[in-house]
Design an enzyme around this catalytic site. Structure first.
Site, PDB file in Angstrom:
ATOM      1  N   LYS A 102       0.848  -1.195   0.000  1.00  0.00           N
ATOM      2  CA  LYS A 102       0.000   0.000   0.000  1.00  0.00           C
ATOM      3  C   LYS A 102       0.874   1.232   0.000  1.00  0.00           C
ATOM      4  O   LYS A 102       1.797   1.344   0.816  1.00  0.00           O
ATOM      5  CB  LYS A 102      -0.873  -0.010   1.274  1.00  0.00           C
ATOM      6  CG  LYS A 102      -1.817   1.159   1.374  1.00  0.00           C
ATOM      7  CD  LYS A 102      -3.137   0.861   0.735  1.00  0.00           C
ATOM      8  CE  LYS A 102      -3.957   2.086   0.441  1.00  0.00           C
ATOM      9  NZ  LYS A 102      -3.677   2.717  -0.872  1.00  0.00           N
ATOM     10  N   GLN A 123       7.292   4.030   3.876  1.00  0.00           N
ATOM     11  CA  GLN A 123       5.906   3.559   3.953  1.00  0.00           C
ATOM     12  C   GLN A 123       5.770   2.341   4.886  1.00  0.00           C
ATOM     13  O   GLN A 123       4.737   2.155   5.515  1.00  0.00           O
ATOM     14  CB  GLN A 123       5.424   3.211   2.538  1.00  0.00           C
ATOM     15  CG  GLN A 123       3.926   3.231   2.353  1.00  0.00           C
ATOM     16  CD  GLN A 123       3.365   4.628   2.120  1.00  0.00           C
ATOM     17  OE1 GLN A 123       3.949   5.415   1.384  1.00  0.00           O
ATOM     18  NE2 GLN A 123       2.246   4.940   2.745  1.00  0.00           N
ATOM     19  N   LYS A 138       5.239   1.698  -3.284  1.00  0.00           N
ATOM     20  CA  LYS A 138       5.206   3.054  -3.858  1.00  0.00           C
ATOM     21  C   LYS A 138       5.470   2.911  -5.345  1.00  0.00           C
ATOM     22  O   LYS A 138       6.161   1.975  -5.772  1.00  0.00           O
ATOM     23  CB  LYS A 138       6.292   3.922  -3.203  1.00  0.00           C
ATOM     24  CG  LYS A 138       6.048   5.403  -3.337  1.00  0.00           C
ATOM     25  CD  LYS A 138       5.114   5.941  -2.272  1.00  0.00           C
ATOM     26  CE  LYS A 138       4.715   7.379  -2.564  1.00  0.00           C
ATOM     27  NZ  LYS A 138       3.945   7.984  -1.462  1.00  0.00           N
ATOM     28  N   GLY A 177      -2.852   8.105  -4.420  1.00  0.00           N
ATOM     29  CA  GLY A 177      -2.227   9.277  -5.044  1.00  0.00           C
ATOM     30  C   GLY A 177      -0.984   9.710  -4.295  1.00  0.00           C
ATOM     31  O   GLY A 177      -0.670   9.222  -3.217  1.00  0.00           O
ATOM     32  N   ASP A 178      -0.262  10.617  -4.891  1.00  0.00           N
ATOM     33  CA  ASP A 178       0.888  11.290  -4.259  1.00  0.00           C
ATOM     34  C   ASP A 178       1.115  12.539  -5.110  1.00  0.00           C
ATOM     35  O   ASP A 178       0.188  12.984  -5.804  1.00  0.00           O
ATOM     36  CB  ASP A 178       2.122  10.358  -4.235  1.00  0.00           C
ATOM     37  CG  ASP A 178       3.267  10.921  -3.384  1.00  0.00           C
ATOM     38  OD1 ASP A 178       3.170  10.852  -2.145  1.00  0.00           O
ATOM     39  OD2 ASP A 178       4.247  11.436  -3.947  1.00  0.00           O
ATOM     40  N   THR A 221      -4.355  13.713   4.958  1.00  0.00           N
ATOM     41  CA  THR A 221      -2.928  13.883   5.283  1.00  0.00           C
ATOM     42  C   THR A 221      -2.700  15.226   5.983  1.00  0.00           C
ATOM     43  O   THR A 221      -2.025  15.286   7.021  1.00  0.00           O
ATOM     44  CB  THR A 221      -2.063  13.782   4.008  1.00  0.00           C
ATOM     45  OG1 THR A 221      -2.417  12.585   3.320  1.00  0.00           O
ATOM     46  CG2 THR A 221      -0.593  13.751   4.341  1.00  0.00           C
ATOM     47  N   ASN A 252      -2.295  19.118  -2.320  1.00  0.00           N
ATOM     48  CA  ASN A 252      -3.270  18.448  -1.467  1.00  0.00           C
ATOM     49  C   ASN A 252      -2.932  18.557   0.024  1.00  0.00           C
ATOM     50  O   ASN A 252      -3.763  18.989   0.836  1.00  0.00           O
ATOM     51  CB  ASN A 252      -3.373  16.971  -1.901  1.00  0.00           C
ATOM     52  CG  ASN A 252      -4.238  16.174  -0.956  1.00  0.00           C
ATOM     53  OD1 ASN A 252      -3.731  15.544  -0.032  1.00  0.00           O
ATOM     54  ND2 ASN A 252      -5.532  16.229  -1.144  1.00  0.00           N
TER      55      ASN A 252
HETATM   56  P1  NDP Z   1       0.653  17.719  -4.760  1.00  0.00           P
HETATM   57  O1  NDP Z   1       1.115  17.335  -6.100  1.00  0.00           O
HETATM   58  O2  NDP Z   1      -0.783  17.937  -4.517  1.00  0.00           O
HETATM   59  O3  NDP Z   1       1.428  19.039  -4.282  1.00  0.00           O
HETATM   60  C1  NDP Z   1       2.817  19.096  -4.242  1.00  0.00           C
HETATM   61  C2  NDP Z   1       3.237  20.511  -3.864  1.00  0.00           C
HETATM   62  O4  NDP Z   1       4.652  20.536  -3.701  1.00  0.00           O
HETATM   63  C3  NDP Z   1       2.910  21.510  -4.975  1.00  0.00           C
HETATM   64  O5  NDP Z   1       2.606  22.741  -4.391  1.00  0.00           O
HETATM   65  C4  NDP Z   1       4.239  21.559  -5.738  1.00  0.00           C
HETATM   66  O6  NDP Z   1       4.424  22.737  -6.492  1.00  0.00           O
HETATM   67  C5  NDP Z   1       5.212  21.525  -4.596  1.00  0.00           C
HETATM   68  N1  NDP Z   1       6.532  21.117  -5.055  1.00  0.00           N
HETATM   69  C6  NDP Z   1       6.840  20.091  -5.907  1.00  0.00           C
HETATM   70  N2  NDP Z   1       8.164  20.060  -6.161  1.00  0.00           N
HETATM   71  C7  NDP Z   1       8.698  21.081  -5.439  1.00  0.00           C
HETATM   72  C8  NDP Z   1      10.005  21.570  -5.272  1.00  0.00           C
HETATM   73  N3  NDP Z   1      11.047  20.999  -5.891  1.00  0.00           N
HETATM   74  N4  NDP Z   1      10.177  22.645  -4.438  1.00  0.00           N
HETATM   75  C9  NDP Z   1       9.140  23.214  -3.813  1.00  0.00           C
HETATM   76  N5  NDP Z   1       7.872  22.799  -3.946  1.00  0.00           N
HETATM   77  C10 NDP Z   1       7.656  21.753  -4.732  1.00  0.00           C
HETATM   78  O7  NDP Z   1       1.239  16.597  -3.759  1.00  0.00           O
HETATM   79  P2  NDP Z   1       0.789  16.251  -2.279  1.00  0.00           P
HETATM   80  O8  NDP Z   1       0.339  17.481  -1.592  1.00  0.00           O
HETATM   81  O9  NDP Z   1      -0.088  15.077  -2.350  1.00  0.00           O
HETATM   82  O10 NDP Z   1       2.168  15.736  -1.668  1.00  0.00           O
HETATM   83  C11 NDP Z   1       3.076  16.624  -1.007  1.00  0.00           C
HETATM   84  C12 NDP Z   1       4.021  15.811  -0.146  1.00  0.00           C
HETATM   85  O11 NDP Z   1       3.261  15.055   0.820  1.00  0.00           O
HETATM   86  C13 NDP Z   1       4.871  14.752  -0.877  1.00  0.00           C
HETATM   87  O12 NDP Z   1       6.110  14.637  -0.207  1.00  0.00           O
HETATM   88  C14 NDP Z   1       4.077  13.475  -0.685  1.00  0.00           C
HETATM   89  O13 NDP Z   1       4.877  12.320  -0.802  1.00  0.00           O
HETATM   90  C15 NDP Z   1       3.602  13.672   0.754  1.00  0.00           C
HETATM   91  N6  NDP Z   1       2.460  12.879   1.144  1.00  0.00           N
HETATM   92  C16 NDP Z   1       1.278  12.964   0.462  1.00  0.00           C
HETATM   93  C17 NDP Z   1       0.195  12.220   0.861  1.00  0.00           C
HETATM   94  C18 NDP Z   1      -1.143  12.363   0.227  1.00  0.00           C
HETATM   95  O14 NDP Z   1      -2.100  11.800   0.754  1.00  0.00           O
HETATM   96  N7  NDP Z   1      -1.282  13.091  -0.863  1.00  0.00           N
HETATM   97  C19 NDP Z   1       0.312  11.262   1.971  1.00  0.00           C
HETATM   98  C20 NDP Z   1       1.556  11.324   2.688  1.00  0.00           C
HETATM   99  C21 NDP Z   1       2.585  12.087   2.244  1.00  0.00           C
HETATM  100  P3  NDP Z   1       4.269  22.701  -8.102  1.00  0.00           P
HETATM  101  O15 NDP Z   1       2.798  22.796  -8.329  1.00  0.00           O
HETATM  102  O16 NDP Z   1       5.050  23.851  -8.582  1.00  0.00           O
HETATM  103  O17 NDP Z   1       4.852  21.390  -8.575  1.00  0.00           O
END
Ligand code: NDP
Length: 459
Positions: A102, A123, A138, A177-178, A221, A252
């Site tokens: 998962k 994970q 993953k 998703g991620d 999250t 997200n």
């Molecule tokens: P999203 O794609 O919804 O959002 C990612 C955010 O991070 C965007 O604002 C993006 O900006 C920004 N970002 C990406 N690359 C960079 C960078 N190099 N420098 C600065 N900002 C950056 O992803 P999530 O919100 O789902 O995920 C965010 C984090 O949370 C990840 O590490 C993910 O693994 C972790 N996570 C997510 C979960 C979930 O349920 N979604 C669960 C647990 C952990 P831009 O639009 O410019 O790319």
């Protein structure tokens, strides 16, 4: 001078584990993120298992770092202009000791085997901490959904699933998703899986609520991260009210971490994306957050557009928000986005609590700086486990063919985050009343999986 037996054993083990990390480095020499994730865990788990021969005799550490299976495949698709494109697809099936694999799918140009092995490894411990029956995996692709039309994203998702469907299943491997994979992508992936298998099963989580999804999954999250930070504050007799919160990201996790912080009476002063960050001295309120959700989730625009709408705010191109004065920092964007210097800035500006919404956003040196300065710091495997926890609840609802109400799921999420917090306190207690949440999360997550691996024999 002759060493006592205990000291000599300690020395042997110290050598054993430095040899272990040396082997990890040489065997995975191009995988810096994976090595970083393993060394953070081994730093705490190694001393814990030092006196426990059964974990050592069963080579648990050696086995737990090796994925059970890794699948790498070609993903061809056609652009709107008729041109052919090829991306690389991955699924790392890391550990199935306590349940089906998962973990999320990430679509981002930086995706490679290193990034996915680190995420799949994290994970293992995260899923274990939730107490739910979920193994670890993953996957994803180096495909960049940014700037692509809906039709291009759909064709890519269909092609990706045309290979992935062979390797997943409701009782085998359940992706979610991620980064770069939200509701739109999960919809296209699910549609293609259903077409290929001719069955409607809970093979993906993060589905739409009308077709098998769980309420509160999009929020889980971010909400879970803030619940966790709030539990840390409660432990020291404090709470979120009137606190100043710096958040990175605007996807997200960041959106719902901001929402819950606002609900708890805090002032969110920053959000960011990969181009830069906005600072709003008046605070991002619920109306402003609705604007951000529309901007990011529907229009797929850039965070700097916030300053055009809210003139009191300021945009910082190419910078991260860690130099802003705050009480609480919630890194919610991407790995290694907060280094030692950023940590020092936060510390000297009075930040007291850091809870990771993203996976491994703080570098090893950054973590060290926080711990040395007694900043209360929660690693993502504990504080961002709310997302996968509600994914687990989505799987339960799918199996039982029921839909729980929003309040029911939110309450379960809150209870799970409290339970994770308590596990961290149990295993992370140090001298006096101090808790090392990194130690607590790593050891607490390890024990359940290691015991299951031993019970299931050498597989
Ligand atoms: P999203 O794609 O919804 O959002 C990612 C955010 O991070 C965007 O604002 C993006 O900006 C920004 N970002 C990406 N690359 C960079 C960078 N190099 N420098 C600065 N900002 C950056 O992803 P999530 O919100 O789902 O995920 C965010 C984090 O949370 C990840 O590490 C993910 O693994 C972790 N996570 C997510 C979960 C979930 O349920 N979604 C669960 C647990 C952990 P831009 O639009 O410019 O790319």
């Amino acid at each position: 001078m002759e060493m006592t037996e205990a000291k000599s054993k300690q020395k042997d083990n110290g050598t054993l584990f430095s040899q272990f990390m040396e082997n990890v480095r040489s065997k995975n020499e191009h995988e810096a993120k994976f090595i970083q994730a393993v060394s953070e865990v081994v730093e705490y788990v190694a001393p814990f298992i030092q006196e426990k021969d059964y974990y050592q005799n069963e080579s648990i550490l050696q086995r737990i770092i090796e994925p059970e299976r890794t699948v790498i495949f070609r993903v061809p698709w056609i652009g709107d202009d008729g041109k052919f494109h090829v991306n690389r697809g991955f699924r790392v099936e890391m550990n199935s000791a306590i349940g089906p694999y998962k973990g999320g799918l990430r679509f981002h140009p930086s995706v490679n085997l290193d990034a996915l092995k680190f995420l799949a490894f994290e994970q293992i411990f995260k899923n274990s901490l939730t107490g739910l029956p979920m193994g670890a995996g993953k996957g994803g692709s180096d495909f960049d959904p940014k700037g692509k039309s809906d039709n291009e994203v759909m064709r890519f998702c269909q092609s990706f699933m045309s290979e992935l469907f062979r390797h997943i299943g409701a009782n085998t491997d359940v992706p979610a998703g991620d980064i770069g994979v939200g509701g739109r992508e999960i919809g296209y992936l699910f549609g293609q899986y259903k077409r290929l298998k001719n069955e409607f099963t809970g093979v993906l989580t993060g589905k739409g609520v009308d077709w098998g999804g769980s309420l509160i999954r999009p929020e889980a999250t971010g909400y879970g991260c803030v619940y966790f930070a709030d539990f840390m504050l409660h432990r020291i007799g404090d709470n979120f009210r009137n606190k100043s919160v710096v958040i990175s990201g605007s996807g997200n996790v960041a959106q719902y971490a901001a929402e819950k912080s606002i609900h708890l009476g805090a002032k969110v002063i920053t959000l960011s994306d990969s181009s830069g960050y906005i600072h709003d001295p008046d605070g991002v309120d619920e109306d402003k957050l609705d604007f951000v959700k529309e901007l990011k989730n529907v229009k797929r625009g850039r965070i700097k557009e916030y300053t055009r709408k809210y003139s009191n705010s300021k945009y910082f191109e190419g910078e991260n928000p860690w130099s802003q004065k705050c009480d609480i920092a919630l890194p919610c964007a991407i790995e290694n986005e907060l280094n030692k210097n950023d940590a020092k800035d936060l510390i000297s500006n009075g930040c007291k609590i850091v809870a990771e919404g993203a996976n491994m956003p703080v570098t090893l040196e950054g973590i060290e700086a926080f711990l040395e300065a007694n900043v209360i710091y929660a690693p993502g495997k504990a504080s961002n486990a709310g997302g996968v926890a509600v994914s687990g609840l989505e799987m339960s609802q799918n199996s039982m063919r029921v839909n729980w109400s929003k309040d029911e799921v939110d309450k379960r999420l809150h209870d799970i985050m409290l339970q994770i917090h308590n596990i961290c306190v149990k295993y992370g207690k140090e001298s006096g009343d101090t808790v090392n949440y990194v130690k607590g999360a790593n050891i607490g997550g390890f024990v359940r999986v290691a015991d299951a691996m031993i019970a299931q024999g050498l597989v």
